[in-house]
Design a protein around this motif. Structure first.
Motif, PDB file in Angstrom:
ATOM      1  N   PRO A  47      18.787 -64.779  24.832  1.00 18.74           N
ATOM      2  CA  PRO A  47      17.806 -63.956  24.318  1.00 18.74           C
ATOM      3  C   PRO A  47      16.655 -63.896  25.040  1.00 18.74           C
ATOM      4  CG  PRO A  47      18.533 -65.558  22.503  1.00 18.74           C
ATOM      5  CD  PRO A  47      19.118 -65.913  23.961  1.00 18.74           C
ATOM      6  N   GLY A  48      15.885 -62.707  25.203  1.00 20.80           N
ATOM      7  CA  GLY A  48      14.576 -62.465  25.800  1.00 20.80           C
ATOM      8  C   GLY A  48      14.764 -62.175  27.476  1.00 20.80           C
ATOM      9  N   VAL A  49      15.721 -61.801  27.943  1.00 20.78           N
ATOM     10  CA  VAL A  49      15.795 -61.462  29.231  1.00 20.78           C
ATOM     11  C   VAL A  49      15.883 -60.043  29.723  1.00 20.78           C
ATOM     12  CG1 VAL A  49      17.085 -63.780  29.863  1.00 20.78           C
ATOM     13  CG2 VAL A  49      18.401 -61.942  29.179  1.00 20.78           C
ATOM     14  N   GLY A  50      15.708 -59.296  28.676  1.00 20.56           N
ATOM     15  CA  GLY A  50      15.704 -57.818  28.922  1.00 20.56           C
ATOM     16  C   GLY A  50      16.610 -57.050  28.560  1.00 20.56           C
ATOM     17  N   LYS A  51      17.674 -57.392  27.632  1.00 13.71           N
ATOM     18  CA  LYS A  51      18.833 -56.656  27.435  1.00 13.71           C
ATOM     19  C   LYS A  51      18.510 -55.374  26.835  1.00 13.71           C
ATOM     20  CE  LYS A  51      21.121 -59.839  25.308  1.00 13.71           C
ATOM     21  NZ  LYS A  51      20.041 -60.985  25.413  1.00 13.71           N
ATOM     22  N   THR A  52      17.711 -55.555  25.777  1.00 10.96           N
ATOM     23  CA  THR A  52      17.342 -54.337  24.824  1.00 10.96           C
ATOM     24  C   THR A  52      16.349 -53.277  25.386  1.00 10.96           C
ATOM     25  OG1 THR A  52      17.690 -55.903  22.727  1.00 10.96           O
ATOM     26  CG2 THR A  52      16.216 -53.831  22.549  1.00 10.96           C
ATOM     27  N   MET A  53      15.551 -54.085  26.443  1.00 12.45           N
ATOM     28  CA  MET A  53      14.756 -53.245  27.267  1.00 12.45           C
ATOM     29  C   MET A  53      15.526 -52.239  28.058  1.00 12.45           C
ATOM     30  SD  MET A  53      11.297 -53.194  26.549  1.00 12.45           S
ATOM     31  CE  MET A  53      11.979 -53.348  24.790  1.00 12.45           C
ATOM     32  N   MET A  54      16.615 -52.775  28.540  1.00 12.87           N
ATOM     33  CA  MET A  54      17.243 -51.865  29.567  1.00 12.87           C
ATOM     34  C   MET A  54      17.732 -50.698  28.969  1.00 12.87           C
ATOM     35  SD  MET A  54      19.883 -53.072  32.684  1.00 12.87           S
ATOM     36  CE  MET A  54      21.113 -53.507  31.775  1.00 12.87           C
ATOM     37  N   VAL A  55      18.483 -51.218  27.617  1.00 13.13           N
ATOM     38  CA  VAL A  55      19.144 -49.985  27.121  1.00 13.13           C
ATOM     39  C   VAL A  55      18.078 -48.734  26.616  1.00 13.13           C
ATOM     40  CG1 VAL A  55      20.734 -49.556  25.153  1.00 13.13           C
ATOM     41  CG2 VAL A  55      20.686 -51.704  26.178  1.00 13.13           C
ATOM     42  N   ALA A  59      18.038 -44.693  27.703  1.00 15.63           N
ATOM     43  CA  ALA A  59      17.917 -43.706  26.812  1.00 15.63           C
ATOM     44  C   ALA A  59      16.816 -42.784  26.998  1.00 15.63           C
ATOM     45  CB  ALA A  59      18.052 -44.300  25.335  1.00 15.63           C
ATOM     46  N   ARG A  60      15.660 -43.425  27.276  1.00 14.67           N
ATOM     47  CA  ARG A  60      14.426 -42.714  27.386  1.00 14.67           C
ATOM     48  C   ARG A  60      14.526 -41.752  28.943  1.00 14.67           C
ATOM     49  NH1 ARG A  60       9.143 -43.454  25.255  1.00 14.67           N
ATOM     50  NH2 ARG A  60       9.208 -44.586  23.489  1.00 14.67           N
ATOM     51  N   SER A  61      15.257 -42.430  29.829  1.00 13.05           N
ATOM     52  CA  SER A  61      15.127 -41.770  31.166  1.00 13.05           C
ATOM     53  C   SER A  61      16.005 -40.664  31.084  1.00 13.05           C
ATOM     54  CB  SER A  61      15.637 -42.721  32.285  1.00 13.05           C
ATOM     55  OG  SER A  61      14.784 -44.025  32.141  1.00 13.05           O
ATOM     56  N   ILE A  62      16.996 -40.408  30.219  1.00  8.03           N
ATOM     57  CA  ILE A  62      17.938 -39.292  30.207  1.00  8.03           C
ATOM     58  C   ILE A  62      17.829 -38.254  28.875  1.00  8.03           C
ATOM     59  CG2 ILE A  62      19.479 -40.498  31.755  1.00  8.03           C
ATOM     60  CD1 ILE A  62      21.201 -40.987  29.077  1.00  8.03           C
ATOM     61  N   GLY A  63      16.468 -38.781  28.370  1.00 10.89           N
ATOM     62  CA  GLY A  63      16.408 -37.857  27.162  1.00 10.89           C
ATOM     63  C   GLY A  63      17.455 -38.040  26.091  1.00 10.89           C
ATOM     64  N   ALA A  64      17.821 -39.232  25.816  1.00 13.19           N
ATOM     65  CA  ALA A  64      18.991 -39.311  24.986  1.00 13.19           C
ATOM     66  C   ALA A  64      18.363 -39.847  23.358  1.00 13.19           C
ATOM     67  CB  ALA A  64      20.014 -40.405  25.475  1.00 13.19           C
ATOM     68  N   ASP A  65      19.268 -39.539  22.640  1.00 15.65           N
ATOM     69  CA  ASP A  65      18.952 -40.028  21.232  1.00 15.65           C
ATOM     70  C   ASP A  65      19.370 -41.368  21.189  1.00 15.65           C
ATOM     71  OD1 ASP A  65      18.440 -40.096  18.321  1.00 15.65           O
ATOM     72  OD2 ASP A  65      20.402 -39.544  17.797  1.00 15.65           O
ATOM     73  N   PHE A  66      18.480 -42.166  20.678  1.00 14.00           N
ATOM     74  CA  PHE A  66      18.901 -43.828  20.819  1.00 14.00           C
ATOM     75  C   PHE A  66      18.765 -44.260  19.459  1.00 14.00           C
ATOM     76  CE2 PHE A  66      16.877 -47.951  20.747  1.00 14.00           C
ATOM     77  CZ  PHE A  66      17.949 -48.808  21.501  1.00 14.00           C
ATOM     78  N   LYS A  67      19.915 -45.328  19.160  1.00 12.86           N
ATOM     79  CA  LYS A  67      19.817 -46.078  17.964  1.00 12.86           C
ATOM     80  C   LYS A  67      20.329 -47.413  18.129  1.00 12.86           C
ATOM     81  CE  LYS A  67      19.402 -42.775  14.617  1.00 12.86           C
ATOM     82  NZ  LYS A  67      18.954 -41.600  15.607  1.00 12.86           N
ATOM     83  N   ARG A  68      19.716 -48.310  17.263  1.00 12.77           N
ATOM     84  CA  ARG A  68      19.965 -49.843  17.627  1.00 12.77           C
ATOM     85  C   ARG A  68      20.729 -50.438  16.110  1.00 12.77           C
ATOM     86  NH1 ARG A  68      17.171 -54.401  16.136  1.00 12.77           N
ATOM     87  NH2 ARG A  68      17.286 -56.289  17.542  1.00 12.77           N
ATOM     88  N   HIS A 193       2.823 -51.985  26.970  1.00 18.45           N
ATOM     89  CA  HIS A 193       4.248 -52.151  27.468  1.00 18.45           C
ATOM     90  C   HIS A 193       4.752 -50.913  28.150  1.00 18.45           C
ATOM     91  CE1 HIS A 193       8.411 -53.309  27.772  1.00 18.45           C
ATOM     92  NE2 HIS A 193       8.278 -54.321  27.251  1.00 18.45           N
ATOM     93  N   PRO A 194       5.230 -51.096  29.287  1.00 23.04           N
ATOM     94  CA  PRO A 194       5.625 -49.869  30.218  1.00 23.04           C
ATOM     95  C   PRO A 194       6.632 -49.041  29.359  1.00 23.04           C
ATOM     96  CG  PRO A 194       6.260 -51.788  31.268  1.00 23.04           C
ATOM     97  CD  PRO A 194       5.563 -52.144  30.183  1.00 23.04           C
ATOM     98  N   ILE A 195       7.407 -49.439  28.521  1.00 22.04           N
ATOM     99  CA  ILE A 195       8.260 -48.553  28.050  1.00 22.04           C
ATOM    100  C   ILE A 195       7.843 -47.275  27.466  1.00 22.04           C
ATOM    101  CG2 ILE A 195       8.483 -49.682  25.762  1.00 22.04           C
ATOM    102  CD1 ILE A 195      11.699 -48.519  27.458  1.00 22.04           C
ATOM    103  N   GLN A 196       6.507 -47.496  26.782  1.00 18.39           N
ATOM    104  CA  GLN A 196       6.033 -46.400  26.080  1.00 18.39           C
ATOM    105  C   GLN A 196       5.516 -45.309  26.952  1.00 18.39           C
ATOM    106  OE1 GLN A 196       6.110 -46.520  23.000  1.00 18.39           O
ATOM    107  NE2 GLN A 196       6.671 -48.668  22.731  1.00 18.39           N
ATOM    108  N   GLU A 197       5.666 -45.579  28.293  1.00 15.44           N
ATOM    109  CA  GLU A 197       5.119 -44.596  29.287  1.00 15.44           C
ATOM    110  C   GLU A 197       6.209 -44.072  30.153  1.00 15.44           C
ATOM    111  OE1 GLU A 197       2.307 -46.673  31.698  1.00 15.44           O
ATOM    112  OE2 GLU A 197       1.000 -46.919  30.082  1.00 15.44           O
TER     113      GLU A 197
END
Length: 320
Positions: A47-55, A59-68, A193-197
């Motif tokens: 846990p905590g090495v960036g798996k979720t952040m990468m997914v 999704a954000r980079s290709i404008g995709a609908d994302f679900k967890r 967090h840069p994910i928001q940008e």
């Protein structure tokens, strides 16, 4: 086939993701390779090495609908695929879509749920559809699943059966960052967090177009024979109880086409196969049980095989 324009867009996606995921360019490239090949990825790491952040970044980079989907022991198949609910006002059943009905799905800690719920993903991974109450519903395209599992704390978990592991194109590990990379992470998240940008770099239509172009990437007969030689060796290797099936051969070829496309080529070279074989085939073999004591895994076996096989003369010289 001209792929330079598309490659430029893909490089922008990689750079966009690297604003969030530091020092994991190889893992990012392999994840995008799986997306272009219409495959799926299993991420296995602590846990905590960036798996979720990468997914999320993909999704954000290709404008995709994302679900967890957080997989737990009490999760039901209908919690994944969806369910039909009776509406008393209309006196009819209405379908409520589950989280799998999205473009990018994160199946978090997939080994913590029951085999029955795990199997609800099989049709989605292989066919791109789900069957609910006897009715088959096509999933949105592109459809991309990244599943995670924790390699520690096996108590109360349900290891993925071989049939389901075989549905994943790649099995990847993130690994810990270096000292400098971790310092960079701390600096980036100090305020926001840069994910928001992150912004959209490519559209879903662009990805669909690229997936069609990937299928046209040339694979020389010598490269195909090289793939078959690797797979055949897994079936006779002294350390292997069960070797790679023909599905693995197809997966490796499709992945090599996408990998070549990502790197601006319209043909596959043997080095593509050598690079992808460990991550595309290692989870498709079953080792002898006594090898667990010597800590040997599937990637070690694939690398052993690659070191003994002659690399064919194919690629640019062969296709021009």
């Amino acid at each position: 086939m001209k792929v330079e324009t598309e490659r430029s867009g893909l490089q922008q996606v990689i750079e966009n993701i690297e604003r969030v995921v530091v020092g994991k360019r190889e893992e990012i490239e392999l994840s995008l390779t799986a997306l272009l090949a219409k495959g799926h990825v299993l991420l296995e790491d602590v846990p905590g090495v960036g798996k979720t952040m990468m997914v999320r970044a993909i999704a954000r980079s290709i404008g995709a609908d994302f679900k967890r989907i957080q997989f737990t022991p009490d999760l039901l198949p209908s919690d994944v695929s969806g369910v039909s609910i009776y509406n008393q006002k209309t006196q009819s059943f209405e379908f409520r879509a589950g989280p799998v009905m999205s473009n990018v799905v994160l199946a978090d800690e997939i080994n913590r749920t029951s085999p029955k719920t795990q199997s609800s993903l099989l049709e989605a991974l292989e066919e791109g559809s789900v069957t609910i109450d006897g009715q088959t519903r096509d999933l949105e395209q592109p459809f991309f699943v990244m599943a995670t599992q924790n390699p520690i704390e096996y108590g109360g978990t349900y290891p993925l059966p071989e049939a389901q592991l075989d549905r994943f194109l790649f099995k990847l590990k993130m690994g810990y960052p270096t000292y400098e990379e971790e310092l960079s992470v701390l600096n980036r998240v100090e305020q926001n967090h840069p994910i928001q940008e992150l912004h959209e770099v490519l559209s879903l239509e662009d990805i669909l177009k690229m997936q069609e172009q990937v299928a046209s990437v040339y694979v020389d007969d010598a490269v195909k024979q090289y793939i078959i030689s690797i797979v055949n060796e897994t079936r006779t290797h002294r350390d292997v109880q069960l070797g790679v099936s023909p599905r693995g051969s197809i997966a490796l070829m499709k992945a090599s086409q996408a990998f070549a496309f990502l790197h601006g080529r319209d043909y596959v070279i043997p080095d593509d196969i050598k690079r992808l074989a460990p991550v595309a085939l290692s989870h498709r073999i079953i080792l002898r049980s006594d090898l667990q004591m010597v800590e040997k895994d599937g990637e070690d076996v694939i690398r052993d095989i690659l070191s003994t096989l002659r690399v064919p003369l194919a690629g640019k010289e062969a296709v021009q």
